[in-house]
Design a protein around this motif. Structure first.
Motif, short mmCIF file in Angstrom:
data_model
loop_
_atom_site.label_atom_id
_atom_site.label_comp_id
_atom_site.label_asym_id
_atom_site.label_seq_id
_atom_site.Cartn_x
_atom_site.Cartn_y
_atom_site.Cartn_z
N LYS A 159 0.84 -1.20 0.00
CA LYS A 159 0.00 0.00 0.00
C LYS A 159 0.87 1.25 0.00
O LYS A 159 0.66 2.16 -0.80
N TYR A 160 1.86 1.27 0.91
CA TYR A 160 2.71 2.46 0.95
C TYR A 160 3.56 2.58 -0.30
O TYR A 160 3.80 3.68 -0.81
N PHE B 184 2.63 1.66 -3.25
CA PHE B 184 1.68 2.19 -4.24
C PHE B 184 1.58 3.70 -4.11
O PHE B 184 1.71 4.44 -5.09
N LEU B 185 1.38 4.16 -2.87
CA LEU B 185 1.22 5.61 -2.65
C LEU B 185 2.50 6.36 -3.01
O LEU B 185 2.44 7.44 -3.60
#
Lengths: 161, 434
Positions: free
Chosen positions: A10-11, A13-14
């Motif tokens: 997730k991180y 991706f961000l």
């Protein structure tokens, strides 16, 4: 239960998303600041300011060379270009600077006048009228690059390169 | 670096995003770090490369950022929809491919955008027919009170998505011819310049059309989108704020009148004003959807709950916690899973696309290109505003799709056509300045 791999992804991706956005934004901002030619608006004669402000006025002697390029016409080669200079009269008669052989053209059909940085077209009371972008010309109108001027079966495109 | 090489480079992060997104969903779902996500990323990159080659050969000077930004949005859409429903994601992927094909076809067909001007009345008529299709008996479909869909046999589509492009093309072409008259022949009353009656006519027709949309389609959102795009174009064409204020006044008056008479619109407004009213919350067609959307977004926090963590169904039952999660509320799902940071990222992508459209409009040399780029940018921005505004309770929620992210074939196809037109305009504009 939240997987550590999932959190990492997730991180990740961000971070990829934001790096990408920063890259595009930086280039876009440089583009906005640099390449746009902001021409100083000269004091144009009253009444001739482009009323809508859509086009910036170009000061005289800025390398502006207005031309009428023949699109189609009787006795004229498509692609031929007429320089307008400080003004010209279009018509069939001898006094016209841009000579037309179109049977629908009047002797002195229409006039182009250069005023400040813009070229204005005006019909000179011709029999069959002058069409600007497919509409009958009524009164003087400023020309913009790409505008189509039609007289009878003769059509021009206005260019200001 | 040349424009096309920038575009090529920018496609890499877009594909990485897709890979990371799918990997995260797989980890949550099956507890494995599957290499299938790499395959998906590679396929996505391959498809984008094909589109990139089409642009490279037909529009070599076009804006380099528009297509990668759109690809990023599509990747958000694919990941989120896959996470919501696998079969829907498969369909969405198919639509994405069809969209890319249409994108390429549009680029090849309208490389010279002046072609569009020649058919402006055909385009205008077709757009209006498209808008009215959903009310025709037999093929029209009513969804939640609004008439937005059309079903012709096996094919269902939302004609408004295509009509928005046609209307912008027509208005750009029309205003290019009349903008001088609208300004110069106006009557001056104090500080306000009123356009002559003869030319006010078409403006009133567009206003009437927007009102008709409101009554016929019963959708405040699309009506706002169309009329807003018209006002934006009118402002760009005439530089008269008074026209815009006049138009907004007309729209507000009409909107208020119909909102208080058309029941469906009234319901939406009630739900918007007080979504947490228990009576409205429990009512069918009440504020359940918007209230749940707000809960989901609040739950997302700063960095979100993580991919595939959003609870879409009430555990143990079939009832939906987030109704229409794949279309209307997909933005709420993104906020829930990626938090404020992810949501701002999505909005910045939209902002940059609109910025590129406006930039194209600034450097374009002829009026039609300027108006077309500004109009397409405006209609795109307004669509995002209408749906994100609806989901975040800034305006009443209406069923407009989030461009290039929401599930829906028509939406994907239409927005790719819009993008293709923007690229065609920017190619022409940038070639002159280069």
């Amino acid at each position: 239960m939240v997987e550590p791999a999932s959190v990492l992804l997730k991180y990740g991706f961000l971070i990829v998303l934001y790096l990408f956005l920063v890259w595009v934004s930086r280039n876009a901002l440089r583009d906005l600041a640099g390449k746009t030619v902001s021409r100083p608006a000269p004091a144009a004669p009253a009444g001739l300011v482009d009323a809508t402000g859509l086009h910036s006025l170009t000061p005289e002697g800025d390398g502006l060379e207005p031309q009428l390029v023949v699109e189609r016409g009787v006795g004229l080669q498509p692609g031929m270009a007429f320089d307008i200079g400080d003004g010209a009269v279009l018509g069939r008669g001898d006094s016209a600077e841009i000579r037309l052989q179109d049977p629908f053209a009047s002797g002195r059909h229409a006039r182009l006048i250069r005023q400040g940085g813009i070229v204005v077209i005006e019909d000179l009371g011709s029999t069959n009228g002058t069409y600007l972008n497919g509409e009958l010309l009524q009164g003087p109108q400023p020309l913009h690059a790409g505008d189509r001027v039609r007289i009878g079966d003769t059509e021009f495109v206005y260019e200001d390169r | 670096m040349s424009a096309r090489n920038r575009e090529l480079l920018a496609l890499v992060p877009a594909s990485l995003l897709l890979t990371a997104g799918f990997a995260a969903v797989f980890v949550e779902r099956d507890d494995v770090l599957s290499d299938v996500s790499l395959t998906y990323g590679a396929i996505f990159l391959g498809l984008c490369l094909v589109a990139h080659l089409v642009i490279r050969f037909t529009l070599p000077d076009a804006d380099p950022y528009l297509f990668p930004l759109a690809a990023t949005l599509a990747c958000f859409g694919l990941v989120m929809i896959y996470r919501i429903d696998e079969t829907l994601a498969r369909e969405q992927a198919q639509w994405f491919v069809v969209g890319l094909v249409l994108f390429g076809a549009t680029i090849v067909a309208v490389r010279d955008i002046t072609v569009l001007e020649r058919y402006r009345y055909v385009i205008a008529t077709a757009s209006i027919i498209l808008l009215l299709l959903p009310r025709l008996p037999g093929i029209g479909q009513q969804v939640n009170g609004a008439y937005l869909g059309v079903k012709l046999g096996p094919i269902a589509f939302q004609p408004a998505e295509f009509a928005k492009i046609g209307i912008v093309v027509f208005l750009s072409s029309y205003l290019r011819d009349t903008r001088q008259l609208l300004v110069s022949a106006g009557r001056r009353i104090g500080p306000v310049v009123l356009p002559p009656l003869k030319h006010l006519g078409p403006m009133l027709v567009v206003w009437g059309l927007a009102m008709l949309l409101l009554v016929f389609i019963r959708d405040l959102g699309s009506s706002l989108m169309f009329f807003g795009a018209f006002l934006a174009l009118l402002y760009v064409a005439t530089n008269r704020l008074s026209f815009v204020l006049f138009g907004l006044g007309l729209f507000a008056a009409g909107g208020w009148f119909f909102a208080s008479t058309v029941g469906h619109v009234q319901n939406r407004i009630d739900a918007w004003r007080d979504p947490f009213d228990p009576e409205l919350y429990d009512r069918v067609g009440g504020s359940y959807q918007i209230a749940q959307s707000l809960f989901a977004q609040a739950d997302g926090g700063l960095f979100g709950q993580g991919f595939a963590q959003s609870i879409l169904q009430i555990p143990g039952t079939d009832s939906q916690l987030l109704p229409a999660a794949h279309t209307d509320l997909i933005y709420a799902v993104i906020v829930n899973e990626l938090g404020l940071v992810g949501a701002v990222g999505v909005l910045v992508v939209y902002l940059l696309i609109v910025e590129r459209a406006m930039k194209t409009s600034i450097i374009a040399s002829d009026s039609f290109s300027k108006l077309l780029a500004a109009g397409l940018g405006a209609v795109f921005a307004l669509q995002v505003f209408v749906i994100v505004g609806g989901v975040t309770k800034v305006i009443p929620l209406t069923g407009v799709t989030l461009p290039l992210i929401s599930y829906g074939g028509s939406s994907i196809l239409a927005n790719f056509v819009l993008l293709a037109l923007l690229l065609a305009v920017s190619d022409k504009a940038r070639r002159r300045t280069a």
